[in-house]
Design a protein around this motif. Sequence first.
Motif, PDB file in Angstrom:
ATOM      1  N   ALA A 189      25.630 -68.628 -83.716  1.00 46.08           N
ATOM      2  CA  ALA A 189      24.470 -69.261 -84.273  1.00 46.08           C
ATOM      3  C   ALA A 189      24.402 -68.468 -85.717  1.00 46.08           C
ATOM      4  O   ALA A 189      24.314 -69.220 -86.587  1.00 46.08           O
ATOM      5  N   TYR A 190      24.565 -67.235 -85.510  1.00 48.92           N
ATOM      6  CA  TYR A 190      24.235 -66.599 -86.945  1.00 48.92           C
ATOM      7  C   TYR A 190      25.319 -67.147 -87.759  1.00 48.92           C
ATOM      8  O   TYR A 190      25.321 -67.251 -89.207  1.00 48.92           O
ATOM      9  N   PHE A 191      26.721 -67.108 -87.377  1.00 45.32           N
ATOM     10  CA  PHE A 191      27.794 -67.451 -88.326  1.00 45.32           C
ATOM     11  C   PHE A 191      27.884 -68.879 -88.765  1.00 45.32           C
ATOM     12  O   PHE A 191      28.268 -69.250 -89.784  1.00 45.32           O
ATOM     13  N   PHE A 192      27.166 -69.708 -87.893  1.00 40.50           N
ATOM     14  CA  PHE A 192      27.190 -71.131 -88.220  1.00 40.50           C
ATOM     15  C   PHE A 192      26.111 -71.272 -89.382  1.00 40.50           C
ATOM     16  O   PHE A 192      26.381 -72.064 -90.366  1.00 40.50           O
ATOM     17  N   VAL A 193      25.002 -70.678 -89.215  1.00 42.05           N
ATOM     18  CA  VAL A 193      23.953 -70.638 -90.357  1.00 42.05           C
ATOM     19  C   VAL A 193      24.412 -70.046 -91.622  1.00 42.05           C
ATOM     20  O   VAL A 193      24.206 -70.792 -92.721  1.00 42.05           O
ATOM     21  N   TRP A 194      24.888 -68.965 -91.640  1.00 43.06           N
ATOM     22  CA  TRP A 194      25.365 -68.130 -92.588  1.00 43.06           C
ATOM     23  C   TRP A 194      26.382 -68.992 -93.454  1.00 43.06           C
ATOM     24  O   TRP A 194      26.300 -69.084 -94.783  1.00 43.06           O
ATOM     25  N   GLN A 195      27.246 -70.143 -93.105  1.00 43.63           N
ATOM     26  CA  GLN A 195      28.114 -70.636 -93.740  1.00 43.63           C
ATOM     27  C   GLN A 195      27.438 -71.823 -94.669  1.00 43.63           C
ATOM     28  O   GLN A 195      27.984 -72.197 -95.802  1.00 43.63           O
ATOM     29  N   ILE A 196      26.446 -72.291 -94.125  1.00 43.41           N
ATOM     30  CA  ILE A 196      25.656 -73.298 -94.982  1.00 43.41           C
ATOM     31  C   ILE A 196      25.082 -72.847 -96.157  1.00 43.41           C
ATOM     32  O   ILE A 196      25.477 -73.376 -97.407  1.00 43.41           O
ATOM     33  N   PRO A 197      24.321 -71.797 -96.378  1.00 44.63           N
ATOM     34  CA  PRO A 197      23.865 -71.261 -97.775  1.00 44.63           C
ATOM     35  C   PRO A 197      25.026 -70.725 -98.635  1.00 44.63           C
ATOM     36  O   PRO A 197      25.183 -70.956 -99.726  1.00 44.63           O
ATOM     37  N   HIS A 198      26.029 -70.188 -97.700  1.00 41.91           N
ATOM     38  CA  HIS A 198      27.391 -69.558 -98.558  1.00 41.91           C
ATOM     39  C   HIS A 198      27.987 -70.691 -99.276  1.00 41.91           C
ATOM     40  O   HIS A 198      28.229 -70.583-100.401  1.00 41.91           O
ATOM     41  N   PHE A 288      25.176 -65.272-103.946  1.00 37.42           N
ATOM     42  CA  PHE A 288      26.308 -65.497-103.113  1.00 37.42           C
ATOM     43  C   PHE A 288      27.020 -64.246-102.708  1.00 37.42           C
ATOM     44  O   PHE A 288      27.385 -64.106-101.656  1.00 37.42           O
ATOM     45  N   ILE A 289      27.074 -63.318-103.506  1.00 39.05           N
ATOM     46  CA  ILE A 289      27.716 -61.812-103.301  1.00 39.05           C
ATOM     47  C   ILE A 289      26.774 -61.290-102.160  1.00 39.05           C
ATOM     48  O   ILE A 289      27.330 -60.903-101.334  1.00 39.05           O
ATOM     49  N   ALA A 290      25.495 -61.417-102.523  1.00 39.27           N
ATOM     50  CA  ALA A 290      24.620 -60.751-101.526  1.00 39.27           C
ATOM     51  C   ALA A 290      24.664 -61.161-100.149  1.00 39.27           C
ATOM     52  O   ALA A 290      24.812 -60.337 -99.104  1.00 39.27           O
ATOM     53  N   ILE A 291      24.740 -62.427 -99.880  1.00 41.99           N
ATOM     54  CA  ILE A 291      24.728 -63.226 -98.507  1.00 41.99           C
ATOM     55  C   ILE A 291      25.927 -62.708 -97.826  1.00 41.99           C
ATOM     56  O   ILE A 291      26.233 -62.668 -96.649  1.00 41.99           O
ATOM     57  N   ASN A 292      27.267 -62.710 -98.475  1.00 41.40           N
ATOM     58  CA  ASN A 292      28.487 -62.303 -97.814  1.00 41.40           C
ATOM     59  C   ASN A 292      28.394 -60.701 -97.748  1.00 41.40           C
ATOM     60  O   ASN A 292      28.856 -60.426 -96.481  1.00 41.40           O
ATOM     61  N   PHE A 293      27.865 -59.720 -98.630  1.00 44.08           N
ATOM     62  CA  PHE A 293      27.955 -58.438 -98.291  1.00 44.08           C
ATOM     63  C   PHE A 293      26.713 -58.382 -97.076  1.00 44.08           C
ATOM     64  O   PHE A 293      26.914 -57.375 -96.235  1.00 44.08           O
ATOM     65  N   TYR A 294      25.854 -59.015 -97.000  1.00 42.48           N
ATOM     66  CA  TYR A 294      24.666 -59.019 -96.002  1.00 42.48           C
ATOM     67  C   TYR A 294      25.714 -59.045 -94.517  1.00 42.48           C
ATOM     68  O   TYR A 294      25.303 -58.686 -93.706  1.00 42.48           O
ATOM     69  N   THR A 295      26.519 -60.164 -94.528  1.00 47.31           N
ATOM     70  CA  THR A 295      27.230 -60.736 -93.224  1.00 47.31           C
ATOM     71  C   THR A 295      27.933 -59.502 -92.977  1.00 47.31           C
ATOM     72  O   THR A 295      28.173 -58.991 -91.737  1.00 47.31           O
ATOM     73  N   LEU A 296      28.739 -58.953 -93.942  1.00 48.24           N
ATOM     74  CA  LEU A 296      29.619 -57.624 -93.620  1.00 48.24           C
ATOM     75  C   LEU A 296      28.938 -56.505 -93.059  1.00 48.24           C
ATOM     76  O   LEU A 296      29.458 -55.919 -92.183  1.00 48.24           O
ATOM     77  N   LEU A 297      27.848 -56.239 -93.790  1.00 46.33           N
ATOM     78  CA  LEU A 297      27.040 -55.246 -93.078  1.00 46.33           C
ATOM     79  C   LEU A 297      26.492 -55.298 -91.716  1.00 46.33           C
ATOM     80  O   LEU A 297      26.751 -54.261 -90.947  1.00 46.33           O
ATOM     81  N   LEU A 298      26.233 -56.362 -91.271  1.00 45.23           N
ATOM     82  CA  LEU A 298      25.729 -56.700 -90.134  1.00 45.23           C
ATOM     83  C   LEU A 298      27.074 -56.910 -89.022  1.00 45.23           C
ATOM     84  O   LEU A 298      26.757 -56.297 -88.021  1.00 45.23           O
TER      85      LEU A 298
END
Length: 311
Positions: A189-198, A288-298
């Motif tokens: 669910a997290y990766f589903f939601v993440w892709q939309i704002p990405h 955009f950079i922040a949301i991707n970095f956040y995902t990598l940190l997660l």
Amino acid sequence: MKRSSANINPAINEQHISSAGSFADIMKVLSELTKFKITALVSFTTGLGYILGAKELSFTLFWVIAGIFLLAAASSALNHWQEKDSDALMDRTKYRPIPSGKIDPAFAIYISLFLLISGSAVLLFTTNVTTFLVGLVTFLWYNGLYTPLKRITAFAIIPGAIVGALPPVAGWIAAGGSLLDGRIMIIAAYFFVWQIPHFWLLLMLYGNDYEKGGFPTLNRVFNPEQLKRITFMWLAANVITAMLIPLFVYINYSASFIALCLISVWMIFVSVKFLKSGTERKDIRNTFIAINFYTLLLITILSIDKLIKVL
């Protein structure tokens, strides 16, 4: 110097490569064709699913990552062929291997088929049939549904986001986990939601370019302020989903939970700043950079938390 596709052999353009002069040029073209950065992230999410689902680590971790990586690379290569005409019209994509004349369109098909067969064989012979089927469904969903749907509706990313949710499921199943386990469902669910704002942040950056390529865009549905507010809501949903993970996935160490809280507070701050900012490219790009970095940190926090426990 660019060439028309009619004059290019169905392989890497040898004259172009030889003039550039090295094996590194061939690898660069293949990296572009397979969208290496994206497929690498897919591999990370697959590894996360396996690590979270495994009671102990085995070499299967390597095989499932390799298999899904190959299928994702196959999907990317086929996507280059599917969108070669629109890529040629957009500034952001006109220098990709096919529209720039570096390779013949047929070569992309050959590479995609080779990678598809290789990835399928790896998953079938080293993991299990269910893992292979999840990988195959991901391939078919991206190239058979999402890619053509992008030309029909600006909201294609919503069903398309399932593609990003499935790789961690493949890793989980390869580790012996159940397909419908709530723990992997929240990760998916997290990766589903993440892709939309990405994707919508990308749209805010390159909306005009997408329109030149013939794609319907949300810029035609919403004005910039509306799109920014909607994207903010998805950014907030992304953080909320991340903070729901500890309710399903056991966090072994308090330091991991604290780290998850800290990066989530940071992401909320970034999201609010984005909401209050204008619609300048710099603000959008930083988000955009922040949301991707956040995902990598997660991914890193959850993986390390489990790895310390099982090693």
